[in-house]
Design an enzyme around this catalytic site. Structure first.
Site, PDB file in Angstrom:
ATOM      1  N   ARG A  14       0.800  -1.233   0.000  1.00 10.84           N
ATOM      2  CA  ARG A  14       0.000   0.000   0.000  1.00 10.84           C
ATOM      3  C   ARG A  14       0.834   1.286   0.000  1.00 10.84           C
ATOM      4  O   ARG A  14       0.297   2.372  -0.160  1.00 10.84           O
ATOM      5  CB  ARG A  14      -0.976  -0.012   1.185  1.00 10.84           C
ATOM      6  CG  ARG A  14      -2.177  -0.910   0.935  1.00 10.84           C
ATOM      7  CD  ARG A  14      -3.036  -1.039   2.167  1.00 10.84           C
ATOM      8  NE  ARG A  14      -2.430  -1.928   3.163  1.00 10.84           N
ATOM      9  CZ  ARG A  14      -2.765  -1.950   4.449  1.00 10.84           C
ATOM     10  NH1 ARG A  14      -3.686  -1.132   4.910  1.00 10.84           N
ATOM     11  NH2 ARG A  14      -2.167  -2.783   5.276  1.00 10.84           N
ATOM     12  N   ASP A 101       8.295  -1.785  10.786  1.00 12.60           N
ATOM     13  CA  ASP A 101       7.409  -0.697  10.358  1.00 12.60           C
ATOM     14  C   ASP A 101       6.692  -0.039  11.530  1.00 12.60           C
ATOM     15  O   ASP A 101       5.738   0.705  11.335  1.00 12.60           O
ATOM     16  CB  ASP A 101       6.395  -1.214   9.320  1.00 12.60           C
ATOM     17  CG  ASP A 101       5.546  -2.371   9.850  1.00 12.60           C
ATOM     18  OD1 ASP A 101       5.760  -2.798  11.003  1.00 12.60           O
ATOM     19  OD2 ASP A 101       4.678  -2.855   9.093  1.00 12.60           O
ATOM     20  N   GLU A 151      -6.899 -13.815  16.269  1.00  7.77           N
ATOM     21  CA  GLU A 151      -6.849 -12.872  15.151  1.00  7.77           C
ATOM     22  C   GLU A 151      -8.263 -12.456  14.741  1.00  7.77           C
ATOM     23  O   GLU A 151      -9.206 -13.238  14.847  1.00  7.77           O
ATOM     24  CB  GLU A 151      -6.119 -13.514  13.967  1.00  7.77           C
ATOM     25  CG  GLU A 151      -4.628 -13.704  14.210  1.00  7.77           C
ATOM     26  CD  GLU A 151      -3.932 -12.408  14.592  1.00  7.77           C
ATOM     27  OE1 GLU A 151      -3.925 -11.478  13.769  1.00  7.77           O
ATOM     28  OE2 GLU A 151      -3.410 -12.316  15.719  1.00  7.77           O
ATOM     29  N   TYR A 363      29.095  36.047  -4.968  1.00  6.50           N
ATOM     30  CA  TYR A 363      29.512  34.663  -4.804  1.00  6.50           C
ATOM     31  C   TYR A 363      30.930  34.655  -4.256  1.00  6.50           C
ATOM     32  O   TYR A 363      31.849  35.199  -4.886  1.00  6.50           O
ATOM     33  CB  TYR A 363      29.474  33.904  -6.143  1.00  6.50           C
ATOM     34  CG  TYR A 363      30.093  32.531  -6.005  1.00  6.50           C
ATOM     35  CD1 TYR A 363      29.506  31.570  -5.192  1.00  6.50           C
ATOM     36  CD2 TYR A 363      31.282  32.208  -6.649  1.00  6.50           C
ATOM     37  CE1 TYR A 363      30.080  30.324  -5.026  1.00  6.50           C
ATOM     38  CE2 TYR A 363      31.860  30.951  -6.487  1.00  6.50           C
ATOM     39  CZ  TYR A 363      31.261  30.020  -5.679  1.00  6.50           C
ATOM     40  OH  TYR A 363      31.836  28.783  -5.508  1.00  6.50           O
ATOM     41  N   ASN A 383      36.289  31.247  -9.359  1.00  6.36           N
ATOM     42  CA  ASN A 383      37.160  30.212  -8.798  1.00  6.36           C
ATOM     43  C   ASN A 383      37.361  29.031  -9.736  1.00  6.36           C
ATOM     44  O   ASN A 383      38.134  28.151  -9.452  1.00  6.36           O
ATOM     45  CB  ASN A 383      36.583  29.713  -7.470  1.00  6.36           C
ATOM     46  CG  ASN A 383      35.202  29.106  -7.637  1.00  6.36           C
ATOM     47  OD1 ASN A 383      34.421  29.559  -8.478  1.00  6.36           O
ATOM     48  ND2 ASN A 383      34.896  28.089  -6.859  1.00  6.36           N
TER      49      ASN A 383
HETATM   50  C1  UD1 Z   1      -0.242  -8.946  13.533  1.00  8.84           C
HETATM   51  C2  UD1 Z   1      -0.672  -9.803  14.686  1.00  8.84           C
HETATM   52  C3  UD1 Z   1      -1.925  -9.185  15.315  1.00  8.84           C
HETATM   53  C4  UD1 Z   1      -1.645  -7.766  15.751  1.00  8.84           C
HETATM   54  C5  UD1 Z   1      -1.114  -6.954  14.591  1.00  8.84           C
HETATM   55  C6  UD1 Z   1      -0.615  -5.607  15.057  1.00  8.84           C
HETATM   56  C7  UD1 Z   1      -0.049 -12.078  14.116  1.00  8.84           C
HETATM   57  C8  UD1 Z   1      -0.533 -13.401  13.622  1.00  8.84           C
HETATM   58  N1  UD1 Z   1      -0.978 -11.129  14.206  1.00  8.84           N
HETATM   59  O1  UD1 Z   1      -1.277  -8.989  12.576  1.00  8.84           O
HETATM   60  O2  UD1 Z   1      -2.321  -9.947  16.432  1.00  8.84           O
HETATM   61  O3  UD1 Z   1      -2.806  -7.170  16.261  1.00  8.84           O
HETATM   62  O4  UD1 Z   1       0.023  -7.616  13.973  1.00  8.84           O
HETATM   63  O5  UD1 Z   1      -0.273  -4.828  13.954  1.00  8.84           O
HETATM   64  O6  UD1 Z   1       1.107 -11.943  14.457  1.00  8.84           O
HETATM   65  N2  UD1 Z   1       5.920 -10.106   8.759  1.00  8.84           N
HETATM   66  C9  UD1 Z   1       7.050 -10.755   8.320  1.00  8.84           C
HETATM   67  N3  UD1 Z   1       6.943 -12.001   7.805  1.00  8.84           N
HETATM   68  C10 UD1 Z   1       5.753 -12.635   7.693  1.00  8.84           C
HETATM   69  C11 UD1 Z   1       4.592 -11.967   8.144  1.00  8.84           C
HETATM   70  C12 UD1 Z   1       4.706 -10.708   8.679  1.00  8.84           C
HETATM   71  O7  UD1 Z   1       8.157 -10.198   8.399  1.00  8.84           O
HETATM   72  O8  UD1 Z   1       5.747 -13.768   7.214  1.00  8.84           O
HETATM   73  C13 UD1 Z   1       6.015  -8.749   9.317  1.00  8.84           C
HETATM   74  C14 UD1 Z   1       5.304  -7.756   8.431  1.00  8.84           C
HETATM   75  O9  UD1 Z   1       6.212  -7.172   7.522  1.00  8.84           O
HETATM   76  C15 UD1 Z   1       4.794  -6.734   9.416  1.00  8.84           C
HETATM   77  C16 UD1 Z   1       4.597  -7.541  10.703  1.00  8.84           C
HETATM   78  O10 UD1 Z   1       5.361  -8.703  10.549  1.00  8.84           O
HETATM   79  O11 UD1 Z   1       5.738  -5.742   9.690  1.00  8.84           O
HETATM   80  C17 UD1 Z   1       3.143  -7.840  10.993  1.00  8.84           C
HETATM   81  O12 UD1 Z   1       2.649  -8.653   9.963  1.00  8.84           O
HETATM   82  P1  UD1 Z   1       1.177  -8.524   9.413  1.00  8.84           P
HETATM   83  O13 UD1 Z   1       0.964  -9.557   8.407  1.00  8.84           O
HETATM   84  O14 UD1 Z   1       0.889  -7.113   9.068  1.00  8.84           O
HETATM   85  O15 UD1 Z   1       0.356  -8.919  10.721  1.00  8.84           O
HETATM   86  P2  UD1 Z   1      -1.125  -8.528  11.032  1.00  8.84           P
HETATM   87  O16 UD1 Z   1      -2.014  -9.373  10.224  1.00  8.84           O
HETATM   88  O17 UD1 Z   1      -1.307  -7.089  10.973  1.00  8.84           O
END
Ligand code: UD1
Ligand code: CA
Length: 452
Positions: A14, A101, A151, A363, A383
């Site tokens: 996004r 992030d 979740e 200058y 210069n």
């Molecule tokens: C996750 C949490 C949720 C919480 C929310 C807060 C889980 C299952 N859920 O959900 O409970 O309320 O964050 O924002 O953990 N990432 C990786 N590798 C992956 C998946 C994710 O590096 O395989 C990183 C993403 O880049 C991101 C973060 O982990 O920075 C969170 O992942 P995202 O998929 O956004 O989790 P949510 O579904 O938002």
């Protein structure tokens, strides 16, 4: 012993950007850099960054002696991400899990979370939201102890009403992660390996969940799009403005200053509206910055005034200087006390001694200027011959008449005078007058051309 995991493998669709999401800035600094700095502030000895999308760019930017990178080639969920780092974790370490992030978590909040971790307990950072849609819900039992995270997509209608949500930030013993993570299953609504499932495993193993909450919700907010980035940028700038005011700086409007780096200020400093500070900027006592100035990696001495619309980069000013309006001080500008640089003057690699004035439209580059020198309007140090750069030296008390071109390399002696409109190609000795211009002729009886 503290190991810190930073999840940073996600795509950031996004943002609609070629730059990996975690490298986008807040306060002039990459999101994941904020997280790494905070990791260091809480005493993380080993920082493990989980990379995936844009891995090369993230690795290049974040390389450091205390950082290791772990590749998560496919993003199969937050639990899967942490699994990739298991071999790197030290057995008796406490592990703090952060997100690349989520840039603005305070070190103090994390310290409290870590302090609650031991062999019988793990730490979880939660927050209460008016609208919890999309987040994992914190499920508590009748004694108010946390027993699970569900979740949003897996929650039933009752659970969806819970307003306490998982921030994702946790602290837990490495040994517990080693035990629980291999047991994760992906039989859920999203077909992912959820890190959040370890909460129920902790409950089953009689490991208590110690909950902390942040002071402000912005501390745990992640960035998924440009609107959220802008919102956290404003929050961050508000904090910076507040810190400056607490330190005694007058801000004419705290909502119209941007600090992208470290700004330090002495006593009774006044900063008017719409100024941007980048990198390391140091302001002495009594400095006044008028509106619409950009100041980058510079040091400004006591009681110096920077008038409106000036642009200053890698420059040093001593005390009582008077700069602008509309001045441009470029890298290598070094001004002694009481120097005056006026409107539409550009300086670069210019060392100017006490009390000298360059008031208008000039200058001055690759130049060494003595004290009490007056550089007239429109003076140019030439210069550059198109290939090489040359130096101009001007002695104390010299007077350079307006619209002179000083062809470097050239020296103007102390107390020398250059007549206005001169093109100076040879050195001028001390106290001499140099005039280098076409002689004026007045022609009598001359007639203007007439129309045919
Ligand atoms: C996750 C949490 C949720 C919480 C929310 C807060 C889980 C299952 N859920 O959900 O409970 O309320 O964050 O924002 O953990 N990432 C990786 N590798 C992956 C998946 C994710 O590096 O395989 C990183 C993403 O880049 C991101 C973060 O982990 O920075 C969170 O992942 P995202 O998929 O956004 O989790 P949510 O579904 O938002
Ligand atoms: Ca998310």
């Amino acid at each position: 012993m503290l190991d810190i995991l930073v999840l940073a493998a996600g795509k950031g669709t996004r943002m609609r950007s070629d730059l990996p999401k975690v490298l986008h800035p807040v306060g002039g600094k990459a999101l994941v850099q904020h997280v790494a700095d905070t990791a260091r502030a809480v005493g993380g000895e080993q920082i493990l960054i989980i990379v995936g999308h844009g891995a090369e760019k993230v690795q290049e930017k974040m390389a450091a002696p205390d950082v290791k990178f772990v590749l998560q080639a496919e993003q199969l969920g937050t639990g899967h991400a942490v699994q990739q780092a298991l071999p790197q974790l030290r057995n008796d370490a406490t592990v703090l899990i952060l997100y690349g992030d989520v840039p603005l978590t305070r070190a103090e909040t994390l310290q409290k979370l870590i302090a609650g971790v031991n062999d019988k307990q793990m730490g979880l950072l939660t927050v209460d939201l008016p609208d919890p849609t999309g987040y994992g819900r914190i499920v508590r039992d009748e004694k108010n102890a946390v027993v699970a995270i569900v979740e949003h997509k897996d929650a039933d209608d009752e659970q969806k009403k819970i307003r306490e949500i998982n921030t994702g930030i946790m602290a837990v013993k490495a040994a517990h992660l080693q035990k629980w993570l291999p047991q994760l299953k992906n039989n859920n609504a999203q077909g992912e390996y959820y890190l959040t499932d370890i909460i129920a495993m902790a409950k089953a193993d009689n490991i208590a969940i110690h909950v902390e909450q942040p002071n402000a919700v912005e501390e745990v907010e992640g960035i998924n799009n440009r609107q959220q980035q802008a919102a956290l940028e404003r929050f961050y700038q508000k904090q910076k403005a507040n810190e400056l005011m607490v330190a005694g700086v007058t801000l004419l409007d705290p909502s119209r200053i941007d600090v992208r780096g470290n700004l330090s200020a002495g006593r009774d400093v006044v900063i008017d509206v719409n100024c941007v500070f980048e990198g390391d900027v140091v302001l002495g006592d009594g400095v006044i910055i008028e509106p619409n100035c950009v100041i980058i990696n510079s040091k400004i001495g006591n009681n110096t005034r920077i008038k409106a619309y000036s642009h200053i980069e890698e420059a040093v000013m001593a005390a009582d200087c008077d700069i602008g309006p509309y001045a441009r001080l470029r890298p290598g500008t070094d001004l002694a006390d009481e120097v005056k640089i006026g409107n539409f003057v550009e300086t670069k690699k210019a060392v100017i001694a006490k009390g000298s004035k360059v008031n208008h439209l000039s200058y001055v580059g690759d130049a060494k200027v003595g004290s009490k020198v007056n550089v007239g309007a429109g003076t140019i140090t030439c210069n550059y011959d198109g290939v090489n750069k040359f130096k101009t030296e001007i002695g104390d008390n010299a007077f350079i008449g307006s619209n002179s071109a000083l062809i470097a390399p050239v020296k103007i002696g102390a107390g020398a005078t250059v007549g206005a409109g001169s093109v100076i190609t040879r050195d001028v000795e001390d106290a001499e007058l140099a005039v280098g211009r076409g002689k004026q002729r007045n022609i009598q009886g001359w007639e203007r051309p007439k129309k045919h």
